[in-house]
Design an enzyme around this catalytic site. Sequence first.
Site, mmCIF file in Angstrom:
data_model
loop_
_atom_site.group_PDB
_atom_site.id
_atom_site.type_symbol
_atom_site.label_atom_id
_atom_site.label_comp_id
_atom_site.label_asym_id
_atom_site.label_seq_id
_atom_site.Cartn_x
_atom_site.Cartn_y
_atom_site.Cartn_z
ATOM 1 N N CYS A 80 1.032 -1.332 0.004
ATOM 2 C CA CYS A 80 -0.032 0.034 0.092
ATOM 3 C C CYS A 80 0.775 1.328 0.050
ATOM 4 C CB CYS A 80 -0.887 -0.205 1.096
ATOM 5 S SG CYS A 80 -2.619 0.929 0.949
ATOM 6 N N HIS A 182 -2.763 -5.368 1.343
ATOM 7 C CA HIS A 182 -2.230 -5.783 2.789
ATOM 8 C C HIS A 182 -2.203 -7.234 2.937
ATOM 9 C CE1 HIS A 182 -2.447 -1.226 4.055
ATOM 10 N NE2 HIS A 182 -3.341 -1.150 3.225
ATOM 11 N N GLU A 184 -0.641 -8.667 5.137
ATOM 12 C CA GLU A 184 0.023 -8.903 6.474
ATOM 13 C C GLU A 184 -1.524 -8.846 7.315
ATOM 14 O OE1 GLU A 184 -0.465 -4.298 5.976
ATOM 15 O OE2 GLU A 184 0.169 -6.090 4.830
#
Length: 203
Positions: A80, A182, A184
């Site tokens: 991002c 994202h 994560e």
Amino acid sequence: MASTIGVLALQGDVREHVAALEASGAHAVPVRRPRELAAVDGIVIPGGESTTMDKLLHVFELFEPLRDAIAGGLPAYGSCAGMILLANRLEGGVVGQQTLGGLDVTVRRNAFGRQVDSFETDLVVEGVPDSATDPVHAVFIRAPWVEETGPGTQVLATVGSGPAAGRIVAVRERDVVATSFHPEITGDLRLHRMFVQIVTDRG
């Protein structure tokens, strides 16, 4: 011996990236100072707010060391806002906003946030095992996209359907990788494992 991978720890999803890297077999450490940067084999630039991260990089005297390290071949992964910071060229940035570079791409800041809204979708990502049959679930939050790529940049993923169909959302150039989304925060470790392998292979 596990590779040591730093996570730029000025703002954004630092803990999530550290956890994902550790679960992927790396030794993950936060990086806030040039001496910490000098001790890592690769660097992750997390999501956050790209203009704030640009300012903090200068405050912590990390901008030039990090830019030079990436230009010198340090493997890097940006998600991002990290994609924005790794782009050589930026559209929609604020006056004076700088990027670290490393990817021969033009990235449009906040493309999804302002134009298509934040959303989730499933993606086939080149280099991610089994993503053709088990797609990567991608979460986009006020995300950028790649407007254009240079001849040495590999497109890893594009949006398959909807208003953003065809938009480029993952790229790689040599040992530098970036995604608009994202990974994560979804629990899918495959992109982090891919980056850990990039760092390991280089070492």
